[in-house]
Design an enzyme around this catalytic site. Sequence first.
Site, PDB file in Angstrom:
ATOM      1  N   TRP A 152       0.801  -1.214   0.000  1.00 46.87           N
ATOM      2  CA  TRP A 152       0.000   0.000   0.000  1.00 46.87           C
ATOM      3  C   TRP A 152       0.843   1.277   0.000  1.00 46.87           C
ATOM      4  CZ3 TRP A 152       1.586   2.783   4.087  1.00 46.87           C
ATOM      5  CH2 TRP A 152       2.085   2.082   5.189  1.00 46.87           C
ATOM      6  N   LYS A 176      -2.562  -9.067  -7.206  1.00 47.57           N
ATOM      7  CA  LYS A 176      -3.330  -8.857  -5.983  1.00 47.57           C
ATOM      8  C   LYS A 176      -2.765  -7.628  -5.274  1.00 47.57           C
ATOM      9  CE  LYS A 176      -2.905  -9.656  -1.826  1.00 47.57           C
ATOM     10  NZ  LYS A 176      -3.605  -8.411  -1.358  1.00 47.57           N
ATOM     11  N   PRO A 179      -5.140  -4.499   0.132  1.00 45.44           N
ATOM     12  CA  PRO A 179      -6.550  -4.164   0.378  1.00 45.44           C
ATOM     13  C   PRO A 179      -6.764  -2.715   0.792  1.00 45.44           C
ATOM     14  CG  PRO A 179      -5.668  -5.567   2.132  1.00 45.44           C
ATOM     15  CD  PRO A 179      -4.644  -5.548   1.037  1.00 45.44           C
ATOM     16  N   GLU A 251      10.891  -8.622  -1.999  1.00 41.66           N
ATOM     17  CA  GLU A 251      11.455  -7.375  -1.483  1.00 41.66           C
ATOM     18  C   GLU A 251      10.807  -7.142  -0.135  1.00 41.66           C
ATOM     19  OE1 GLU A 251      11.593  -3.776  -0.258  1.00 41.66           O
ATOM     20  OE2 GLU A 251      10.527  -3.208  -2.086  1.00 41.66           O
TER      21      GLU A 251
END
Length: 481
Positions: A152, A176, A179, A251
């Site tokens: 994020w 993906k 969220p 990473e």
Amino acid sequence: MIEKNIDSIFINGQWQGATSKETETIYNPATLKAITEVSFGGKAEAQNAIQAASDAFKIWGQTTGRKRSRILYKASEIMLEESDRLGEILTTEQGKPLNEAIGEVKGAANFLLWYAEEASRGYGELIPSSVKSKRLMVVPQPIGVIGAITPWNFPSSMITRKIGPALAAGCTVVLKPSPETPISAIEIVKILERAGLPKGVVNLVTGDSQAIGEAFLQNKDVRLITFTGSTKVGKYLMRESSEHVKKLSLELGGHAPIIVFDDADIDKAVSLSLGSKFRNNGQTCICANRLYVHESIQEKFTNRLADQVKQLKLGNGLTTDTDLGPLINENAAKKVQAHLDDAVEKGASIITGGCKWKSDLDGYFYQPTILSNITDDMTIMNEETFGPVLPIQSFTDEETVLRKANNTDYGLAAYIFTEKTSRAIRVSERLEYGIVGVNDVFPALPEAPFGGIKQSGIGKEGGHHGMHEFLEMKYISISLD
């Protein structure tokens, strides 16, 4: 503008909702107000996406590098043209100041541009044979379906840094996103669609992170998982991927030191240390976590840094004069506070900051903080804080500070400030990190390899090295007899 209640799952060229009809609300971290809902997919959607990617690979893997290049180049152009719009979306869902967000979008476009250029450079090798009747060749071939899991904190650039080289190499992708920040991912996939990417080459599944991740791990058609995130999750992926011996590109966490030697340009070191620590509010895997300053300049350095930190303005990232936005969520704020409390209990002094920022905004804001009187047993000197708190510790000699800097399980990035060429080379070579910046704290560029050693990960992203992660080298021996 951000669409409301959008179908955010993209499989085989079709936007759709979750089969369960479930959705998830996305909030602006500065205001905690709902901004949209996205589809909450799971294992079933992930499996469908993997199948679509597997089918598409049969054609995309045979597509010429030049054709792949044209699509990536077009997508890069669109991102640059729409960087202001995409930056506003990024700020709204992630919180960073708008100028930083726009800069990230432009950087994300540059990754697509770089790999548009690299797509035609998947060179093989002709090996001179020791046997007269043989011809030996090494032919690079795309691995296949890629499961990409992105974070994020950089929701645009981390996507293009992964899918850019994957597509350039001829792989297909199931993405993906985090969220917390799915909207930037949706916009990037839409741009790839507009750029002419064939159906099934890139698929997007938002929703249940655990279920989607399990699909990546359990489906043998996923040949490589590329992940940016915590070391804890990286270790889980390593364990669970062993069943199918999947390749991994990881990473992971960092704990970057900055070392400021007595011969450093103090003004430069102060300015860049501030930029490193407080960019994205300290929510950066390569930002400064520990600052070692030579004892002869520590007081002068600390005072100048504190003066600049006090001038930083907190606020909504969409406000033009904002320097620092909010932390991403409540857990992030609790972690920052826990690290600060531990340090103070063990004797640290607060030079500036040191508490939550009170304002009319409801987000998780925290004052930029500098700590002194730091000891090595403090949590903040051993774990990644991922927030706007910077501990400063003095040192006396090169050997001691190198030992301290290397005394960690992490090895992502480290920085030094010195005007002596011999010291710059000597210390850079001895620092146990995958990335070292000398008088430079912003080393990440599309043309350069990015990645850590030790428990900070395996593999490289960026540069021609980044495309190598998505290629298998096939050896072909031809007998002329």
